[in-house]
Design a protein around this motif. Structure first.
Motif, PDB file in Angstrom:
ATOM      1  N   HIS A   1       4.194   6.633   5.498  1.00 27.18           N
ATOM      2  CA  HIS A   1       2.772   7.597   5.721  1.00 27.18           C
ATOM      3  C   HIS A   1       2.297   6.772   7.486  1.00 27.18           C
ATOM      4  O   HIS A   1       1.118   7.462   8.019  1.00 27.18           O
ATOM      5  CB  HIS A   1       2.070   8.233   4.649  1.00 27.18           C
ATOM      6  CG  HIS A   1       1.412   6.778   4.174  1.00 27.18           C
ATOM      7  ND1 HIS A   1       1.103   6.159   3.509  1.00 27.18           N
ATOM      8  CD2 HIS A   1       0.143   6.683   4.939  1.00 27.18           C
ATOM      9  CE1 HIS A   1       0.549   5.557   2.805  1.00 27.18           C
ATOM     10  NE2 HIS A   1      -0.498   5.528   3.967  1.00 27.18           N
ATOM     11  N   ASP A   2       1.913   5.436   7.246  1.00 26.80           N
ATOM     12  CA  ASP A   2       0.994   4.101   7.904  1.00 26.80           C
ATOM     13  C   ASP A   2       1.994   4.148   9.202  1.00 26.80           C
ATOM     14  O   ASP A   2       1.915   3.366   9.905  1.00 26.80           O
ATOM     15  CB  ASP A   2       0.854   3.395   6.962  1.00 26.80           C
ATOM     16  CG  ASP A   2      -0.807   4.296   6.808  1.00 26.80           C
ATOM     17  OD1 ASP A   2      -1.229   4.826   7.647  1.00 26.80           O
ATOM     18  OD2 ASP A   2      -1.057   3.441   5.605  1.00 26.80           O
TER      19      ASP A   2
ATOM     20  N   HIS B   1       0.991  -1.309  -0.109  1.00 22.96           N
ATOM     21  CA  HIS B   1       0.020   0.225   0.027  1.00 22.96           C
ATOM     22  C   HIS B   1       0.447   1.831   0.130  1.00 22.96           C
ATOM     23  O   HIS B   1       0.736   2.169  -0.895  1.00 22.96           O
ATOM     24  CB  HIS B   1      -0.941   0.191   1.393  1.00 22.96           C
ATOM     25  CG  HIS B   1      -1.342   1.801   1.403  1.00 22.96           C
ATOM     26  ND1 HIS B   1      -2.962   2.005   0.579  1.00 22.96           N
ATOM     27  CD2 HIS B   1      -1.489   2.039   2.746  1.00 22.96           C
ATOM     28  CE1 HIS B   1      -2.740   3.081   1.379  1.00 22.96           C
ATOM     29  NE2 HIS B   1      -2.383   2.922   1.894  1.00 22.96           N
TER      30      HIS B   1
ATOM     31  N   ASN C   1      -7.014   3.819  -1.430  1.00 19.97           N
ATOM     32  CA  ASN C   1      -7.515   3.107  -0.792  1.00 19.97           C
ATOM     33  C   ASN C   1      -9.127   3.474  -1.296  1.00 19.97           C
ATOM     34  O   ASN C   1      -9.942   2.416  -1.403  1.00 19.97           O
ATOM     35  CB  ASN C   1      -8.180   3.543   0.448  1.00 19.97           C
ATOM     36  CG  ASN C   1      -6.843   3.366   1.300  1.00 19.97           C
ATOM     37  OD1 ASN C   1      -6.215   2.306   1.318  1.00 19.97           O
ATOM     38  ND2 ASN C   1      -6.373   4.607   1.807  1.00 19.97           N
TER      39      ASN C   1
ATOM     40  N   ASP D   1      -3.091   9.042  -0.988  1.00 20.48           N
ATOM     41  CA  ASP D   1      -3.802   8.004   0.088  1.00 20.48           C
ATOM     42  C   ASP D   1      -5.347   7.530  -0.364  1.00 20.48           C
ATOM     43  O   ASP D   1      -4.973   6.043  -0.894  1.00 20.48           O
ATOM     44  CB  ASP D   1      -2.857   8.324   1.490  1.00 20.48           C
ATOM     45  CG  ASP D   1      -3.541   7.103   2.328  1.00 20.48           C
ATOM     46  OD1 ASP D   1      -3.762   5.926   2.359  1.00 20.48           O
ATOM     47  OD2 ASP D   1      -3.851   6.998   4.147  1.00 20.48           O
TER      48      ASP D   1
HETATM   49 ZN    ZN Z   1      -2.113   4.879   4.347  1.00 25.22          ZN
END
Ligand code: ZN
Ligand code: NDP
Length: 180
Positions: A62-63, A36, A127, A123
């Motif tokens: 980022h996560d 991802h 998603n 992002d």
């Molecule tokens: Zn994400």
């Protein structure tokens, strides 16, 4: 030898891969989580024509703070203030209830820096696109539709920085309107 930018990007991929090693996405195949953030960074580069290394490195990371044991200080030490700032702008406050976190994403979006807006938009694009082609196994169509609407509400506050990302997001919305 790779350029410093390429070396930094590879260091971020390795760091994030180690941090997300035990995690899977929610799709049917349970894709490794690292796919991802790689997809988000690739979306920024290929669709958004983003060349700023700090933005691409932050997209890879980022996560990590939100979903792993990574601390802000750890990122700062390894990747510096600018990258860490972008990541923290994309990180929810996990001490808050889920519904409040979702509400705050909509509220905060317009006030983010231009760099963080592009990461957040990419992002959401990734998603929402995965909801259309490879949705979480456990989600009803109604829950997918609800997430799709919320994602659009967040992105409403992220537009206007990168016309290429904005145009691509419109195509995802149109596809979503057909499905939901
Ligand atoms: Zn994400
Ligand atoms: P989330 O809404 O937090 O999960 C969505 C997140 O999962 C995405 O933002 C993405 O985050 C990640 N994700 C992982 N795999 C995928 C994929 N294949 N496609 C898209 N996104 C993916 O769900 P939670 O399970 O944490 O539930 C929290 C919220 O869900 C509650 O606030 C509640 O409102 C709502 N809910 C709704 C229900 C319903 O039936 N309507 C039932 C239960 C909860 P990232 O980019 O960070 O990985």
């Amino acid at each position: 030898f790779p350029s410093p930018a390429t070396a930094e990007l590879l260091a971020a991929v390795k760091f994030a891969a180690e941090k997300h090693a035990d995690q899977r996405r929610k799709n049917q195949a349970g894709t490794p989580y690292i796919n991802h953030p790689i997809e988000v960074a690739e979306h920024l580069a290929q669709v958004g024509n983003v060349t700023d290394t700090s933005i691409l490195v932050a997209a890879i990371l980022h996560d990590t703070v939100e979903d792993t044991d990574t601390s802000e200080a750890e990122l700062c030490e390894r990747f510096g203030d600018e990258v860490t700032g972008f990541v923290m702008e994309c990180t929810d406050d996990k001490s808050l209830p889920k519904a409040e976190r979702k509400r705050l994403q909509v509220v905060h979006a317009p006030n983010m820096t231009a760099g963080a807006k592009q990461i957040k938009l990419a992002d959401k694009a990734c998603n929402l696109r995965s909801l259309l082609i490879d949705p979480p196994l456990a989600w009803s169509t109604e829950r997918q539709a609800e997430y799709f609407r919320w994602g659009q509400d967040v992105v409403a506050g992220l537009r206007g920085v990168n016309a290429d990302l904005d145009a691509d997001f419109e195509i995802i919305i149109e596809a979503g309107q057909k499905k939901f």
